[in-house]
Design an enzyme around this catalytic site. Structure first.
Site, mmCIF file in Angstrom:
data_model
loop_
_atom_site.group_PDB
_atom_site.id
_atom_site.type_symbol
_atom_site.label_atom_id
_atom_site.label_comp_id
_atom_site.label_asym_id
_atom_site.label_seq_id
_atom_site.Cartn_x
_atom_site.Cartn_y
_atom_site.Cartn_z
ATOM 1 C CE LYS A 185 1.659 49.637 -34.642
ATOM 2 N NZ LYS A 185 1.293 48.358 -34.659
ATOM 3 N N GLY A 237 0.915 51.733 -24.212
ATOM 4 C CA GLY A 237 1.649 50.583 -24.321
ATOM 5 C C GLY A 237 2.663 50.443 -23.510
ATOM 6 C CB SER A 238 5.514 48.115 -22.984
ATOM 7 O OG SER A 238 6.374 48.620 -24.214
ATOM 8 C CB THR A 239 7.438 51.183 -19.139
ATOM 9 O OG1 THR A 239 6.233 51.619 -18.318
ATOM 10 C CG2 THR A 239 8.309 52.424 -18.809
ATOM 11 C CD GLU A 259 -2.356 54.456 -19.997
ATOM 12 O OE1 GLU A 259 -1.685 53.418 -19.391
ATOM 13 O OE2 GLU A 259 -3.340 53.687 -20.990
ATOM 14 C CB CYS A 293 -1.849 49.861 -18.353
ATOM 15 S SG CYS A 293 -3.299 50.927 -18.375
ATOM 16 C CD GLU A 390 2.439 46.544 -16.780
ATOM 17 O OE1 GLU A 390 1.221 47.231 -16.901
ATOM 18 O OE2 GLU A 390 3.208 47.007 -17.704
#
Length: 479
Positions: A185, A237-239, A259, A293, A390
């Protein structure tokens, strides 16, 4: 007359190189098809806000169909000798090279990053990853994971919008080499290069169902991750979303790699070559508009060279060209979305509100699209939000240190642990510092250098697992 030494004429890449269809379906079992419920969404160009195409929104039935197709294809694909799988992957790599110019234009239009980056960084690395893992396909028993490592089955992969095609390559290449099949996706704001890749798979003659592409929003990704037919989850992607995925798969048999975000420290010592360090700082935080990132978003500079370094850095930032990403002269393109621009703006405003001193490169931003001038903050403490959170944009926080111990303490004072950089002429100092920095990747006298042979990944809230290199095979093998 002008006081500029050089005046750059416009040098736009042609949009006519790539043919963007008015609408795209889902790629399931080797064919494009509409979503089962007929839902669609629009993808826009961040630099102009124009609608590029209409794309199918995958729902529950579509996820089910894609996983079923991947499961059916797994039997034949995994049974192929590694050398035969390698032929398909090599063919994909060659087609990507042949069609690199089309893909570079498409990626720039859909993502907003400069054509110079998609052309010279993204696309060569994409092809290199497929070439590299094609080479592993018939050598898995020599990879260090046992004499007869087996594939896991169906991999559900969810990728971000900052490097759409490169993240696809990071995920799909090792999965195919190890004998797995894939349901991927792409990000909602950058689906076009993944759909182009689906056509590359057909052009390469890849068996039906080995690669399936489902476009959609976060709900589609959540359905894919939670599907019981998925054996391996890979997410970049995001944490925050990574934590949600970890909760979803907890207690299941699914293998997972995450990651996630980062707040990388770029450490400059007083013996560093200043001009070289400045270029590394620029590449570390303003490359891809800072939407990286592993960006070097925290600059730790030794006090004795702070003024000299910042003067040189500001001079360099004043020469960056911000604007049309299709112009080959552009250094900094558009922010990917209105939502991301709002986040960057809010965090930068918080830096000012908390007392840090803001400086932005003097540049004229286009009227349409999503733009943010390259910015740095001085007078930053470790308590500032801009030093802790971030930002994922072209914003640099500058902190100082006096001793190596202080540099290590400040660099490691973060919940993240993805990347770091060290600038010094002393090799012994590089090795000593690298061993103490809690970061998955440590660059020395460079930054943001990637290679398919090198593993990449983080610690703590930057995720777990490694992608790239021999290490990247393990996540797709039953070992």
């Amino acid at each position: 007359m002008t006081d500029q030494i050089f005046v750059y004429a416009s040098a736009p890449e042609s949009r006519a190189i790539v043919d963007i269809a008015p609408s795209y379906g889902l790629f399931v079992d080797g064919e494009f098809r509409e979503a089962a419920d007929g839902k669609v969404f629009k993808t826009v160009s961040p630099s102009t806000e124009e609608v590029l195409s209409e794309v199918a929104q995958a729902g529950t039935a579509d996820v089910e169909d894609a996983v079923r197709a991947a499961r059916a294809a797994f039997t034949g694909w995994s049974a192929l000798p590694g050398a035969e799988r390698a032929k398909y992957i090599f063919r994909i790599a060659r087609i990507l090279q042949e069609r690199a110019r089309e893909l570079a234009v498409l990626e720039t239009l859909d993502n907003g990053k400069p054509i110079r980056e998609t052309r010279d960084a993204d696309l060569p690395l994409v092809a290199a990853h497929f070439f590299y893992y094609a080479g592993w396909a018939d050598k898995l028993e020599h990879a260090g994971f046992g004499p007869a490592p087996r594939p896991l089955g169906v991999a559900g992969q969810v990728i971000p919008w900052n490097f759409p095609l490169l993240m696809l390559a990071w995920k799909i290449a090792p999965a195919l080499a190890t004998g797995n099949t894939v349901v991927l996706k792409p990000a909602e704001t950058t689906p076009l290069s993944a759909l182009f890749f689906a056509d590359v798979c057909r052009q390469a003659g890849l068996p039906r169902g080995v690669v399936n592409i489902l476009t959609g929003d976060g709900a589609t990704g959540a359905e894919l991750v939670a599907h019981p037919g998925i054996d391996k989850v890979a997410f970049t992607g995001s944490t925050a979303v990574g934590k949600e995925i970890a909760r979803t798969v907890a207690g299941t048999r699914k293998k997972v790699t995450l990651e996630l975000g980062g707040k990388g420290a770029n450490i400059v010592f007083d013996d560093a070559p200043i001009d070289q360090a400045v270029e590394g700082i620029v590449n570390g935080i303003y490359f891809n508009q800072g939407q990286v990132c592993c960006a070097g978003s925290r600059l730790l500079v030794q006090e004795s060279v702070q003024d000299e370094l910042l003067d040189a850095l500001k001079r360099r930032l004043s020469t960056l060209r911000v604007g049309d990403p299709m112009d080959k002269n552009t250094d900094v393109g558009a922010i990917n979305s209105a939502e991301q621009l709002a986040r960057i703006t809010a965090l930068a405003d918080s830096g000012e509100a908390e007392g840090a001193e803001r400086w932005s490169a003097p540049c004229r931003l286009p009227e349409n699209g999503y733009w943010f001038a390259p910015t740095l903050f001085t007078g930053v403490s470790q308590a500032h939000r801009i030093a802790r959170e971030e930002i994922f944009g072209p914003v640099l926080s500058v902190l100082t240190f006096r001793t190596p111990d202080e540099a290590v303490a400040k660099a490691n004072n973060t919940p993240y642990g993805l990347s770091a950089g060290i600038w010094t002429e002393k090799g012994s100092r590089i090795l000593a510092m690298a061993g103490r920095l809690r970061a998955g990747v440590v660059w020395a006298n460079t930054f943001n250098k990637f290679d398919p042979t090198s593993p990449f990944g983080g610690y703590q809230e930057s995720g777990y697992g490694r992608e790239g290199g021999r290490h990247g095979l393990e996540a797709y093998l039953d070992v």
